[in-house]
Each structure stands twice: as structure tokens, then as C-alpha cells.
Design an enzyme around this catalytic site. Structure first.
Site, short mmCIF file in Angstrom:
data_model
loop_
_atom_site.label_atom_id
_atom_site.label_comp_id
_atom_site.label_asym_id
_atom_site.label_seq_id
_atom_site.Cartn_x
_atom_site.Cartn_y
_atom_site.Cartn_z
N LYS A 101 50.95 -7.31 5.54
CA LYS A 101 51.90 -6.27 5.68
C LYS A 101 52.58 -6.09 4.35
O LYS A 101 52.74 -6.87 3.55
CB LYS A 101 52.80 -6.56 6.89
CG LYS A 101 53.64 -5.39 7.21
CD LYS A 101 54.62 -5.98 8.39
CE LYS A 101 55.87 -5.12 8.80
NZ LYS A 101 56.60 -5.42 10.10
N SER A 176 56.69 -2.32 13.82
CA SER A 176 56.35 -1.91 12.56
C SER A 176 55.20 -2.41 11.91
O SER A 176 54.85 -1.68 10.76
CB SER A 176 57.42 -2.09 11.52
OG SER A 176 57.66 -3.58 11.33
N SER A 200 57.61 -6.33 16.14
CA SER A 200 56.79 -5.81 15.32
C SER A 200 55.42 -6.30 15.22
O SER A 200 54.40 -5.85 14.44
CB SER A 200 57.34 -5.57 13.74
OG SER A 200 58.27 -4.51 14.03
N1 GLN Z 1 61.27 -2.00 17.20
C1 GLN Z 1 62.13 -2.75 16.55
C2 GLN Z 1 62.91 -1.97 15.51
O1 GLN Z 1 62.65 -0.96 15.17
C3 GLN Z 1 61.36 -3.96 15.72
C4 GLN Z 1 61.29 -4.05 14.26
C5 GLN Z 1 60.50 -5.20 13.90
O2 GLN Z 1 60.20 -6.22 14.55
N2 GLN Z 1 60.48 -5.15 12.68
O3 GLN Z 1 63.90 -2.67 14.91
#
Ligand code: GLN
Length: 518
Positions: A101, A176, A200
Site C-alpha cells: 500500500k 482504504s 482498512s
Molecule cells: N473506514 C475507516 C475510516 O475511514 C477505516 C480507515 C482505516 O482503517 N485506515 O477511518
């Protein structure tokens, strides 16, 4: 080997095949790039990849393996210390193409975090978890797309454009870490690293039909992982199967002097995973995470619960009322941490710098207004609000207290149960642009993933295995060129106590193996 046979291998099978010289690393890299060439224009999983460099590394590895084999003969070359090359154990992912990532640093490569703010930023060092993958012999072939700074659940909040779900191009891959999940799902990598602050890794894995492991907080070093919510951020694997997830976890885990929150965690025994027996296990389904409204997920959890019961487990529906506050706690605390972490992007030290400004205040304002996207600005505003002297006590402090209550509720649950079972997300992958219409409902959809994040617990998402006849009828209707909306993947989540990776991955493996019976 035929290209499709190569692509059907798991990451650890591929490593074994490369060692045994049944296939070369170069062939594997070429196979993956064939998929990348075919799919990237539709899916956009990668922000950057380096084909020639990957092929060069692969050829070096292949050559080393050939030399090693020939050193096995009576007068083969000796390496330092007098050992024969052939006696040395090869690293576990030698020659396997892997993606990471784009919020993880890799020396000399761009690291954008999906943001205009860092679009030209070149990493000056390599993240510990990425370095460990490289030491394990993996070939890092590219950096994957993500929601800007990890904020989002769809990978639509990337400055560089959305990633699409390879199972259905009309849908998002989740986020994400949507780029990592999409790349693995279409065969553009044998495995990938994602990061998980509030879900994420798990949620995109669920939407793309993959396994996603959020390791125990601290068990994987955060050195070189760009901070979003420091008390929750953790890197972990997105893979096609549970065994690969365990193997990658074993590689990236371990304390690191460069991250003071990193700790020693027991590795997962892959042979033990195969022996998992649910009989006598106590499994809890919190009723707050199990709603009849989301039909597919309700059915998946009900059937998984039944399946585990039929195999001897005790499965109880439990009440954890504090879970009703989990989303609110998460968004208060993660936004507070994000607003502090993102203060460093000011146009002075690194990253984007706005032009045509009169003074330093205008430089800060213009740089941050132009460099950050809508969702990131929303989080910074929310974070500044809850940290402001006016609201600190009634928002931030309260959220901290509630987080402690949540931790206690999990401690209590784990004093009676081995595992918690719940969906990974309330539904299947949403259609593109659905999320923009109502950001709040997207936040609420994080309900099933944020509890483990807030409490530092390990959790894995594994695809719900449909019965043979169901997946058959679905795939028959599927036209390979246009992935159909039918039979969209649904993720099942197991949450364990801290350092419970062995338990959650073993249960996930049991589902994976016995799946066709569910
Ligand atoms: N959907 C969550 C957020 O928007 C998860 C984000 C993450 O785990 N980086 O904060």
C-alpha cells in the site's frame, strides 16, 4: 508450468515451486504483469509499479537458486563459513511478487498516501514491515492505491482516482487498502500489504473475496507507515487464503527498536492451523453487530454459526451494549489523532507547497487547502473540534472513557469465549459514488471493524464460503469479461484476544477448508 497454473498457486506454494525449480520467479513476475497489463486500465489498483526492475530481481533469484542446486553436487561452490550454498535455508517468500500500500515507505520510490500533498514525495528509507518482506525474498513490484491518508472505506477518496472492484466494475473494492485488495483479487500480485486503522484491511478483503488480517496492535512495527490514527494503525496481509495470511504475518511481525509501541507476538503455527477442531470452543456473536437488515451478511453469519455448532462448538448470541458507541468513539479519537498527525504537512518541510503567497500564514492555509482532499479536511476539522478547549472534556475525554469501557467489555467476553464471530461489513461492496451521497452512513458502516481497532485486537476477514451449487450457478452466469454483480463476496470476521492470531486464523482456515458444506 502454464501461466494459469502459476497464477493459481498461493504465495507460499509459489515460493516452494520456485525453490524446487518447478517454476522460475521470472515466470511468476511475467504472469503477474500479464494480468496487470490486461486489468489495470479498468481496475486502477496500482499507483506505481516497476516491471523491468522486478524482472531483474527475479532473474537474480532464479540464478541464485540454480547455483545453489549445483552446489549440492560433490564439489559445489562453498559460501562464507564453509557451508554449502545448498545447505542454507532459503527465505520463505523467495521470488514471490508482492504489492504494498502506498502509505508504506520503500526507499527511492514515491510514497503518496493517495494525496496531492505527497504526489512527488520520494521515500528516504524503507518501512520495517516492507524491509522484512524483502528480506524474506519477496519481490515488491508496486505501490497500491488507497483512500487519501487511509481515510475512507471505498478507495474513491484517492487524489489519483478511484480503484474499481475486480469482481464487479460498477462497485468499489472497499478501502482504504482497496488497491492492495483489488491487485490480489485480479491476480496482479500473489499477496499484498495493507494497513488497518479502523477496518482498512478487513473490509476491502471482504468486498474482494479475500482474506485480510489485522494483527494485534504493536505486533507489526509502524516504522515507515505514515501515521493516520497512531493508537490504531497496523500493517497486515491481504491474501487469497488463510495460510498465506499466516505466513506473511509471521514474516512482518516482531519488535522493532524504531517503534516503541512494537512488541513480541507469538508466530502462527501453520501445521497447527490445519488441526483446528471447533468442538468445545466457545464462540460469541454480539447481537449489536448482527442485523437482519443486511440479508446476505445475516445469512452468512447464521450459517457459519450453525456450521460451527454442528462441528461441536458452543455458539451464543451475546449482548455488548457499549458496541453501540463504537463508531462514535472511533471517529472522535481517530480524527483527533489524524488532525495532530497531519499537522506536519504545512508546505515547509516536505510535500506540496502552494505558490503565489504573501506570508507564512497564507502559505500554510493555501498549501493545506489545495493539498488535502475533501474527506481529509473533514477529519481535520472534526479532530480540531473535539480537541478544542471548549469540547475536549465532553468529546475527547468521554470518548477515551468509552474506549476503556469497550476494552473491558471485550476482556469480559474473552474470559468466557475463545472467539467473537461477526460480519466484516454490514453489506456487500457498494456501487461507485454511493458513498459520496452520505458520508455519515459510510462511517456507520464501519461498525463491525472499528471495535477490534479501538481495543488493539487481532481480527481476520475470510470469505463466506458458499455451497458448491450456489457458487456454481453464480459463476455460470458470469461473463468473464464483465464481472457480474451476482455472488458478490461476503466477509466473515473472527476477532480474538490480544495475540490470538493462531486462534482466529485457525478458525478461519477451518471455514475455508470445510466451506462447501456450509
Ligand atoms: N473506514 C475507516 C475510516 O475511514 C477505516 C480507515 C482505516 O482503517 N485506515 O477511518
Amino acid at each position: 508450468m502454464e501461466i494459469n497454473e502459476i497464477l493459481n498457486l498461493s504465495a507460499i506454494e509459489l515460493a516452494e515451486h520456485i525453490q524446487e525449480q518447478k517454476v522460475t520467479s521470472e515466470e511468476a513476475v511475467r504472469a503477474v504483469f500479464k494480468n496487470i497489463d490486461e486489468c489495470e486500465s479498468n481496475v486502477h489498483a496500482y499507483l506505481d509499479f516497476w516491471k523491468e526492475e522486478s524482472l531483474k530481481k527475479a532473474r537474480e533469484i532464479d540464478e541464485m537458486i540454480v547455483n545453489r542446486a549445483s552446489s549440492g553436487t560433490a564439489r559445489g561452490p562453498e559460501c562464507r563459513g564453509g557451508n554449502r550454498l545448498s545447505d542454507l535455508e532459503l527465505p520463505p517468500l523467495l521470488g514471490v511478487p508482492v504489492a504494498v500500500k502506498d502509505n508504506l515507505l520503500l526507499t527511492g520510490k514515491k510514497m503518496t498516501c493517495g494525496s496531492k500533498m505527497l504526489q512527488d514525495y520520494i521515500a528516504p528509507y524503507t518501512a520495517t514491515c516492507v524491509e522484512k518482506l524483502e528480506k524474506a525474498g519477496a519481490i515488491i513490484l508496486g505501490k497500491t492505491n488507497m483512500d487519501e491518508f487511509g481515510m475512507g472505506a471505498s478507495t474513491e477518496h484517492s487524489f489519483f482516482g478511484a480503484t474499481l472492484n475486480p469482481k464487479d466494475y460498477k462497485r468499489v473494492p472497499g478501502g482504504s487498502s482497496g488497491g492492495s485488495a483489488a491487485a490480489v483479487a485480479y491476480g496482479g500480485a500473489f499477496a499484498a500489504l495493507g494497513t488497518d486503522s479502523g477496518g482498512s484491511i478487513r473490509q476491502p478483503a471482504a468486498f474482494c473475496g479475500l482474506v485480510g488480517l489485522r494483527p494485534t496492535y504493536g505486533s507489526v512495527s509502524r516504522h515507515g507507515l505514515t501515521a493516520f490514527a497512531s493508537s490504531m494503525d497496523v500493517a497486515g496481509p491481504i491474501t487469497r487464503g488463510t495460510r498465506d495470511a499466516a505466513a506473511l504475518f509471521n514474516i512482518v511481525t516482531g519488535p522493532d527498536s524504531k517503534d516503541q509501541t512494537s512488541v513480541f507476538a507469538p508466530k502462527v503455527d501453520l501445521a497447527e492451523m490445519e488441526k483446528y477442531d471447533p468442538s468445545g470452543k466457545r464462540i460469541a456473536i454480539p447481537k449489536q453487530l448482527f442485523s437482519e437488515e443486511a440479508k446476505e451478511n445475516f445469512e452468512a453469519i447464521s450459517r457459519t454459526g450453525e456450521f460451527l455448532k454442528n462441528n461441536g462448538a458452543r455458539v451464543d448470541l451475546i449482548d455488548m451494549p457499549v458496541l453501540d458507541y463504537a463508531v462514535a468513539i472511533y471517529y472522535i479519537l481517530s480524527s483527533a489523532e489524524a488532525s495532530a498527525n497531519l499537522a506536519r504537512f504545512d508546505g515547509i518541510r516536505y510535500g506540496y507547497r502552494a505558490s503565489g503567497v504573501q506570508d507564512i500564514t497564507e502559505l500554510y492555509r493555501k498549501t493545506r487547502s489545495e493539498g488535502f482532499g475533501k474527506e481529509v479536511k473533514r477529519r481535520i476539522l472534526l479532530g480540531n473540534y473535539v480537541l478544542s478547549s471548549e469540547h475536549f472534556n465532553d468529546c475527547f475525554r468521554q470518548a477515551e472513557r468509552a474506549r476503556n469501557m469497550l476494552k473491558k467489555a471485550f476482556d469480559e467476553a474473552f474470559s468466557k469465549y475463545d472467539l467473537i464471530l461477526c460480519p466484516t461489513a454490514p453489506g456487500v461492496a457498494p456501487l461507485l459514488h454511493e458513498i459520496d451521497k452520505d458520508p455519515l452512513s459510510t462511517y456507520i458502516a464501519d461498525l463491525c471493524t472499528v471495535p477490534a481497532s479501538l481495543c488493539g485486537l487481532p481480527a481476520v476477514s475470510v470469505p463466506f464460503p458458499r455451497k458448491e451449487d450456489e457458487s456454481d450457478s453464480a459463476s455460470k452466469e458470469e461473463d468473464a469479461a464483465v464481472p457480474s454483480a451476482r455472488a458478490l463476496p461476503v466477509g466473515i470476521q473472527f476477532i480474538g484476544p490480544r495475540f490470538g492470531e493462531q486462534e482466529i486464523l485457525s478458525a478461519a482456515r477451518f471455514l475455508e477448508r470445510g466451506g462447501q458444506k456450509i
